[in-house]
Design a protein around this motif. Structure first.
Motif, PDB file in Angstrom:
ATOM      1  N   THR A   3       0.003  -1.769  29.534  1.00  0.00           N
ATOM      2  CA  THR A   3       1.006  -0.717  29.787  1.00  0.00           C
ATOM      3  C   THR A   3       2.293  -0.984  29.008  1.00  0.00           C
ATOM      4  OG1 THR A   3       0.106  -0.367  32.006  1.00  0.00           O
ATOM      5  CG2 THR A   3       2.335   0.436  31.585  1.00  0.00           C
ATOM      6  N   PHE A   4       2.766  -2.234  29.014  1.00  0.00           N
ATOM      7  CA  PHE A   4       4.019  -2.562  28.327  1.00  0.00           C
ATOM      8  C   PHE A   4       3.887  -2.349  26.823  1.00  0.00           C
ATOM      9  CE2 PHE A   4       6.966  -5.807  26.504  1.00  0.00           C
ATOM     10  CZ  PHE A   4       8.149  -5.239  26.947  1.00  0.00           C
ATOM     11  N   LEU A   5       2.749  -2.744  26.252  1.00  0.00           N
ATOM     12  CA  LEU A   5       2.549  -2.561  24.810  1.00  0.00           C
ATOM     13  C   LEU A   5       2.522  -1.081  24.455  1.00  0.00           C
ATOM     14  CD1 LEU A   5       2.004  -3.697  22.024  1.00  0.00           C
ATOM     15  CD2 LEU A   5      -0.435  -3.820  22.617  1.00  0.00           C
ATOM     16  N   GLU A   6       1.856  -0.262  25.256  1.00  0.00           N
ATOM     17  CA  GLU A   6       1.815   1.176  24.991  1.00  0.00           C
ATOM     18  C   GLU A   6       3.195   1.806  25.143  1.00  0.00           C
ATOM     19  OE1 GLU A   6      -1.204   3.107  27.274  1.00  0.00           O
ATOM     20  OE2 GLU A   6      -2.773   1.708  26.646  1.00  0.00           O
ATOM     21  N   LEU A   7       3.988   1.316  26.088  1.00  0.00           N
ATOM     22  CA  LEU A   7       5.349   1.833  26.264  1.00  0.00           C
ATOM     23  C   LEU A   7       6.204   1.548  25.039  1.00  0.00           C
ATOM     24  CD1 LEU A   7       7.654   3.019  28.002  1.00  0.00           C
ATOM     25  CD2 LEU A   7       7.972   0.711  28.963  1.00  0.00           C
ATOM     26  N   LEU A   8       6.121   0.341  24.514  1.00  0.00           N
ATOM     27  CA  LEU A   8       6.902  -0.002  23.321  1.00  0.00           C
ATOM     28  C   LEU A   8       6.487   0.860  22.137  1.00  0.00           C
ATOM     29  CD1 LEU A   8       7.026  -3.923  23.526  1.00  0.00           C
ATOM     30  CD2 LEU A   8       8.777  -2.285  24.237  1.00  0.00           C
ATOM     31  N   ARG A   9       5.191   1.087  21.989  1.00  0.00           N
ATOM     32  CA  ARG A   9       4.718   1.930  20.886  1.00  0.00           C
ATOM     33  C   ARG A   9       5.242   3.364  21.032  1.00  0.00           C
ATOM     34  NH1 ARG A   9      -1.584  -0.098  21.180  1.00  0.00           N
ATOM     35  NH2 ARG A   9      -1.374  -2.010  19.911  1.00  0.00           N
ATOM     36  N   ALA A  10       5.227   3.863  22.274  1.00  0.00           N
ATOM     37  CA  ALA A  10       5.696   5.238  22.495  1.00  0.00           C
ATOM     38  C   ALA A  10       7.183   5.358  22.208  1.00  0.00           C
ATOM     39  CB  ALA A  10       5.390   5.656  23.928  1.00  0.00           C
ATOM     40  N   TRP A  11       7.981   4.386  22.610  1.00  0.00           N
ATOM     41  CA  TRP A  11       9.421   4.434  22.309  1.00  0.00           C
ATOM     42  C   TRP A  11       9.676   4.294  20.810  1.00  0.00           C
ATOM     43  CZ3 TRP A  11      11.235   0.991  26.970  1.00  0.00           C
ATOM     44  CH2 TRP A  11      11.529   1.819  28.070  1.00  0.00           C
ATOM     45  N   ARG A  12       8.871   3.480  20.157  1.00  0.00           N
ATOM     46  CA  ARG A  12       9.060   3.302  18.711  1.00  0.00           C
ATOM     47  C   ARG A  12       8.639   4.544  17.939  1.00  0.00           C
ATOM     48  NH1 ARG A  12       4.926  -0.728  16.087  1.00  0.00           N
ATOM     49  NH2 ARG A  12       3.642   1.064  16.684  1.00  0.00           N
ATOM     50  N   ASP A  13       7.521   5.153  18.350  1.00  0.00           N
ATOM     51  CA  ASP A  13       6.939   6.250  17.577  1.00  0.00           C
ATOM     52  C   ASP A  13       7.268   7.623  18.141  1.00  0.00           C
ATOM     53  OD1 ASP A  13       5.765   4.206  16.124  1.00  0.00           O
ATOM     54  OD2 ASP A  13       3.904   4.259  17.292  1.00  0.00           O
ATOM     55  N   GLY A  14       8.020   7.654  19.296  1.00  0.00           N
ATOM     56  CA  GLY A  14       8.339   8.934  19.897  1.00  0.00           C
ATOM     57  C   GLY A  14       7.167   9.557  20.624  1.00  0.00           C
ATOM     58  N   GLY A  15       6.288   8.761  21.185  1.00  0.00           N
ATOM     59  CA  GLY A  15       5.110   9.255  21.869  1.00  0.00           C
ATOM     60  C   GLY A  15       5.418   9.801  23.254  1.00  0.00           C
ATOM     61  N   ASP A  16       4.383  10.340  23.888  1.00  0.00           N
ATOM     62  CA  ASP A  16       4.499  10.945  25.214  1.00  0.00           C
ATOM     63  C   ASP A  16       4.295   9.868  26.281  1.00  0.00           C
ATOM     64  OD1 ASP A  16       4.531  12.464  27.471  1.00  0.00           O
ATOM     65  OD2 ASP A  16       2.711  13.618  26.999  1.00  0.00           O
ATOM     66  N   LEU A  17       5.340   9.585  27.064  1.00  0.00           N
ATOM     67  CA  LEU A  17       5.227   8.559  28.095  1.00  0.00           C
ATOM     68  C   LEU A  17       4.279   8.984  29.214  1.00  0.00           C
ATOM     69  CD1 LEU A  17       8.943   7.364  28.481  1.00  0.00           C
ATOM     70  CD2 LEU A  17       7.164   6.516  26.946  1.00  0.00           C
ATOM     71  N   GLY A  18       4.097  10.268  29.399  1.00  0.00           N
ATOM     72  CA  GLY A  18       3.228  10.744  30.460  1.00  0.00           C
ATOM     73  C   GLY A  18       1.776  10.380  30.254  1.00  0.00           C
ATOM     74  N   ALA A  76      -0.864   5.184  31.473  1.00  0.00           N
ATOM     75  CA  ALA A  76      -1.233   4.881  32.859  1.00  0.00           C
ATOM     76  C   ALA A  76      -0.432   3.692  33.368  1.00  0.00           C
ATOM     77  CB  ALA A  76      -2.728   4.591  32.956  1.00  0.00           C
ATOM     78  N   GLY A  77      -0.098   3.712  34.665  1.00  0.00           N
ATOM     79  CA  GLY A  77       0.607   2.594  35.283  1.00  0.00           C
ATOM     80  C   GLY A  77       2.072   2.522  34.923  1.00  0.00           C
ATOM     81  N   LEU A  78       2.713   3.690  34.702  1.00  0.00           N
ATOM     82  CA  LEU A  78       4.107   3.687  34.273  1.00  0.00           C
ATOM     83  C   LEU A  78       4.918   4.696  35.094  1.00  0.00           C
ATOM     84  CD1 LEU A  78       6.152   2.634  32.110  1.00  0.00           C
ATOM     85  CD2 LEU A  78       5.632   4.726  30.818  1.00  0.00           C
ATOM     86  N   ALA A  79       6.098   4.280  35.528  1.00  0.00           N
ATOM     87  CA  ALA A  79       7.098   5.176  36.109  1.00  0.00           C
ATOM     88  C   ALA A  79       8.226   5.312  35.092  1.00  0.00           C
ATOM     89  CB  ALA A  79       7.616   4.616  37.426  1.00  0.00           C
ATOM     90  N   PHE A  80       8.665   6.547  34.831  1.00  0.00           N
ATOM     91  CA  PHE A  80       9.661   6.761  33.777  1.00  0.00           C
ATOM     92  C   PHE A  80      10.510   7.977  34.121  1.00  0.00           C
ATOM     93  CE2 PHE A  80       5.916   9.171  32.785  1.00  0.00           C
ATOM     94  CZ  PHE A  80       6.370  10.354  32.265  1.00  0.00           C
ATOM     95  N   ARG A  81      11.527   8.195  33.329  1.00  0.00           N
ATOM     96  CA  ARG A  81      12.430   9.334  33.527  1.00  0.00           C
ATOM     97  C   ARG A  81      12.195  10.374  32.430  1.00  0.00           C
ATOM     98  NH1 ARG A  81      15.962   7.722  37.387  1.00  0.00           N
ATOM     99  NH2 ARG A  81      16.223   5.452  37.597  1.00  0.00           N
ATOM    100  N   GLU A  82      12.181  11.594  32.876  1.00  0.00           N
ATOM    101  CA  GLU A  82      12.116  12.727  31.946  1.00  0.00           C
ATOM    102  C   GLU A  82      13.279  13.641  32.289  1.00  0.00           C
ATOM    103  OE1 GLU A  82       8.962  16.032  31.805  1.00  0.00           O
ATOM    104  OE2 GLU A  82       8.256  14.520  30.365  1.00  0.00           O
ATOM    105  N   GLY A  83      14.375  13.459  31.577  1.00  0.00           N
ATOM    106  CA  GLY A  83      15.615  14.132  31.950  1.00  0.00           C
ATOM    107  C   GLY A  83      16.121  13.534  33.248  1.00  0.00           C
ATOM    108  N   ASP A  84      16.362  14.388  34.228  1.00  0.00           N
ATOM    109  CA  ASP A  84      16.837  13.917  35.532  1.00  0.00           C
ATOM    110  C   ASP A  84      15.698  13.679  36.517  1.00  0.00           C
ATOM    111  OD1 ASP A  84      19.434  14.076  34.643  1.00  0.00           O
ATOM    112  OD2 ASP A  84      19.696  16.154  35.320  1.00  0.00           O
TER     113      ASP A  84
END
Length: 735
Positions: free
Chosen positions: A118-133, A136-144
């Motif tokens: 999960t952590f590796l996929e999160l870093l890739r998404a932040w680096r590449d602008g991917g969809d956090l949704g 799997a196994g992640l809680a995140f913010r989308e706006g508010d």
């Protein structure tokens, strides 16, 4: 993208296994730094170091012991560097995740459960602008809004996770290394988070052995396995035990063991081949109350557990640490007292008395109202009371916990504690409870202390308590001090109590009013025959019935002066001596009143014959389960050595010409304990100056002609000494 992984450990010597897994998973694609702090570190210093690394992403590992301090750092970090993304992970934030995200807007994301993928996929998404949704196994913010993705499935096979110990080993200098060979637990203990992960998965033996060999070769001092039940898979556990026992090195290994399912083959291997001290077992007993174990869904056979603990203790090769938990359902003060006594009777090397914590995600937290639990709102969520255990009882048990840790776990006064438990207190729990209450009344809990203070406070407690045989207890305390402490006291706190020659039985040897212990044996009908055979240490002792005839065998001061069965005896401990021949001495014990007879003479490898002693030693030995006396009088020597190590003619340490000559007491000299010119420690320039030194180390610690404690035969040498046994002193009524 630069990533910083940070953890606030409980102590400097700890290391974070979770962060090392995350680094191993991500460092092939990202610039990953790892920093470890402690919960005692100044938050501003931690903040300065984190910001100084200029990371774009900071990940914190959160547990009940560090989450409060960690979130303080997170809030400060966002104040000074709002663009830095913060991600949390760990068991504390993997449950009630929505609450954490709502309460702490500074947190950008939370990794739920196993985090490597999960952590590796999160870093890739932040680096590449991917969809956090899509992660799997992640809680995140989308706006508010806060969004939580479904949990990720378990990682299989575990060997797919990169090893955290293929590099960076220099970070582990002077630290405890945490290691896992498996993940998951098949049991469902309702107080434990591991019960949720019931899919047990194993790393391959080849990978585990390679990682362990790398760590051992590097020279790490201690490796702690975090497997919840290391011995669950018998063949797997046995092969690793064999590998670690035979692999050269000085590393110590600690395992969490379920002792009642530890197979006999493993126990016998450990008892026969494990290098002494290499393995430490942490065994969770928690409770011996059957109803309590049923309510927490804990399956345990205490009889099997006790047998395993005893077998390993007898081997002397494995250090055992046993755990108890106070505050479990339906276990009131009285029930916990029994649990404590049951486990204490096993005499583990360490006994940890903990208090229930209602962790997020556990079954007991969900059922807290059912059992009337009152607990802390903030971590560590420790229980304050429940429907059968009021807070006042919790406070009392806290005092027991403190005393057990200070006195038993330190092993500075084992002889004293064993004697007190066997002969002065109705239970071990009562001993520590009364000792803890005494500390509380005296206000010692708010004061610092040195090891010597523990002895002084124990002595004061014993005097305040009013024991049946205070002299025995205080002299055992002196012996414990001399055996365990390597520095002189600030001032001699012991007082001589022995009498010259030991003439007469006195109240410490003869039976007193109301004394249920051994005393004068009544006359019998005579007749020889073996009455009982016992074994203590490595000595086997026989007591035989015999006629004493018209002459009393008690010697001077004997209460029995007529015929019949001899009535003069006292007890002696095994202490590792061997039996050779027989002596015409009488015997008796607390459970064989009326049985007097002969008893073998005990002779050690160095040729010392233990026969009898003065009042102190008769009192000291008579409570240790095996009877012994002297048919020719009470002035016989306790320890006769060909080299006169501690030759006695009338007292414990009488020397023919020197160091501790006693004419009337243990350490009585003509003018002082160790008269040097005019005082115990009078010296022209120093406490220990004696011409050049009191303890001249050029030859030996106390070399005096042939050495006060000559190590060729050793004061405490088990095969040749008076008071040493690999199994310890068997201080119990039954011997």
């Amino acid at each position: 993208m630069k990533v910083l992984l940070a953890a606030l450990n409980a102590k400097f010597i700890h290391s974070s296994l979770a962060l090392r897994y995350l680094r191993a998973a991500a460092e092939g694609e990202f610039d990953v730094l790892l920093r470890e702090f402690t919960i005692k570190d100044d938050p501003l210093r931690v903040l300065s170091e984190v910001v100084g690394d200029r990371p774009e992403v900071v990940g914190f590992s959160c547990y009940i012991w560090n989450v409060v301090e960690t979130l303080k750092i997170v809030r400060l970090l966002k104040k000074v560097s709002p663009a830095t993304r913060v991600v949390l992970g760990g068991p504390e934030v993997s449950y009630d995740t929505w609450e954490w995200m709502e309460k702490w807007p500074e947190v950008d994301a939370i990794v739920i459960g196993e985090g490597e993928a999960t952590f590796l996929e999160l870093l890739r998404a932040w680096r590449d602008g991917g969809d956090l949704g899509e992660i799997a196994g992640l809680a995140f913010r989308e706006g508010d809004r806060v969004k939580i993705a479904p949990r990720r499935g378990w990682i299989e096979p575990l060997d797919a996770i990169p090893s955290p110990y293929r590099g960076h080993l220099e970070e582990l200098d002077n630290r405890i290394v945490y290691f896992e060979a498996s993940r998951g637990c098949p049991f469902h203990c309702q107080f434990c988070l591991s019960s949720i992960d019931d899919a047990v998965r194993y790393f391959s033996l080849q990978r585990v052995k390679e990682d362990l060999a790398r760590l051992i070769d590097y020279g790490v001092s201690q490796i702690k396995f975090v497997d919840r039940t290391f011995n669950l898979k018998k063949d797997y556990a046995l092969e690793l035990f064999q590998f670690l026992a035979r692999y050269p090195g000085r590393t110590v290994f600690q395992f969490e063991i379920t002792a009642d399912i530890l197979r006999r083959e493993i126990v016998e291997f450990l008892a026969a081949e494990a290098p002494p001290g290499r393995f430490r077992f942490e065994i969770g007993v928690q409770s011996t109350n059957e109803e309590t174990n049923r309510l927490i869904r804990r399956i345990q056979r205490f009889d099997r557990l006790a047998g395993t603990v005893r077998r390993l203790r007898e081997s002397g090769r494995v250090v055992q640490h046993l755990d108890l938990i106070a505050g479990l359902p339906r276990e009131d003060y009285r029930s916990f007292r029994k649990t404590f006594d049951d486990v204490y009777a096993l005499e583990p090397d360490e006994l940890q008395l903990g208090f229930l914590k209602l962790l997020r995600g556990t079954g007991l937290r969900a059922r807290a109202a059912e059992f009337g639990y009152v607990y802390m709102d903030e971590p560590p969520y420790e229980v304050l009371a429940n429907d059968v255990l009021p807070y006042e009882d919790v406070r009392r048990i806290k005092r027991v916990e403190d005393m057990v840790d200070k006195y038993w776990n330190s092993h500075w006064m084992d002889h004293t504690l064993r004697y007190l438990r066997a002969w002065e207190f109705s239970s071990a729990f009562d001993l520590y409870q009364e000792l803890g209450d005494y500390w509380d009344r005296q206000g010692y809990g708010t004061l610092g202390y040195q090891p010597e203070d523990l002895f002084l406070r124990m002595r004061d407690f014993l005097r305040d308590k009013g024991l049946r045989r205070p002299m025995v207890a205080e002299d055992l305390l002196k012996i414990d001090y001399l055996l365990t402490r390597r520095v002189r006291p600030r001032s001699p706190w012991w007082v001589p109590t022995l009498d010259k020659g030991g003439a007469g039985v006195g109240p410490e040897v003869g039976r007193t009013a109301g004394d249920s212990g051994p005393g004068v044996c009544p006359a019998g009908t005579g007749g020889d025959g073996v009455v009982e055979t016992r074994r203590l240490g490595v000595g086997e002792f026989r007591c035989e019935r015999m006629d004493s005839g018209p002459t009393a065998r008690g010697g001077r001061g004997s209460p029995s002066g007529g015929g019949g069965v001899s009535s003069r005896w006292t007890g002696v401990s095994g202490f590792g001596v061997e039996v050779e021949g027989e002596a015409d001495v009488v015997c008796g014990s607390s459970d064989e009143r009326g049985r007097c007879g002969r008893h073998p003479q005990m002779r050690s490898g160095a040729g010392w014959t233990i026969v009898t002693s003065t009042r102190f030693w008769r009192s000291f030995f008579k409570r240790f389960g095996v009877c012994m006396g002297d048919s020719t009088g009470w002035k016989r020597e306790l320890i006769e050595s060909t080299s006169a190590w501690m030759r006695w003619s009338s007292a414990w340490m009488r020397w023919s010409s020197a160091w501790m000559w006693s004419t009337s007491a243990w350490m009585r000299s003509t003018n002082a304990w160790m008269r040097w010119n005019s005082a115990w420690v009078r010296s022209s320039s120093d406490w220990t100056r004696w011409n050049s030194a009191w303890m001249r180390w050029s030859s030996d610690w106390t070399r005096w002609n042939s050495a006060w404690m000559r190590w060729s035969s050793v004061w405490t040498r088990s095969n040749a000494a008076w008071m040493w046994s690999r199994a310890g002193c068997p201080l119990s009524k039954s011997g």
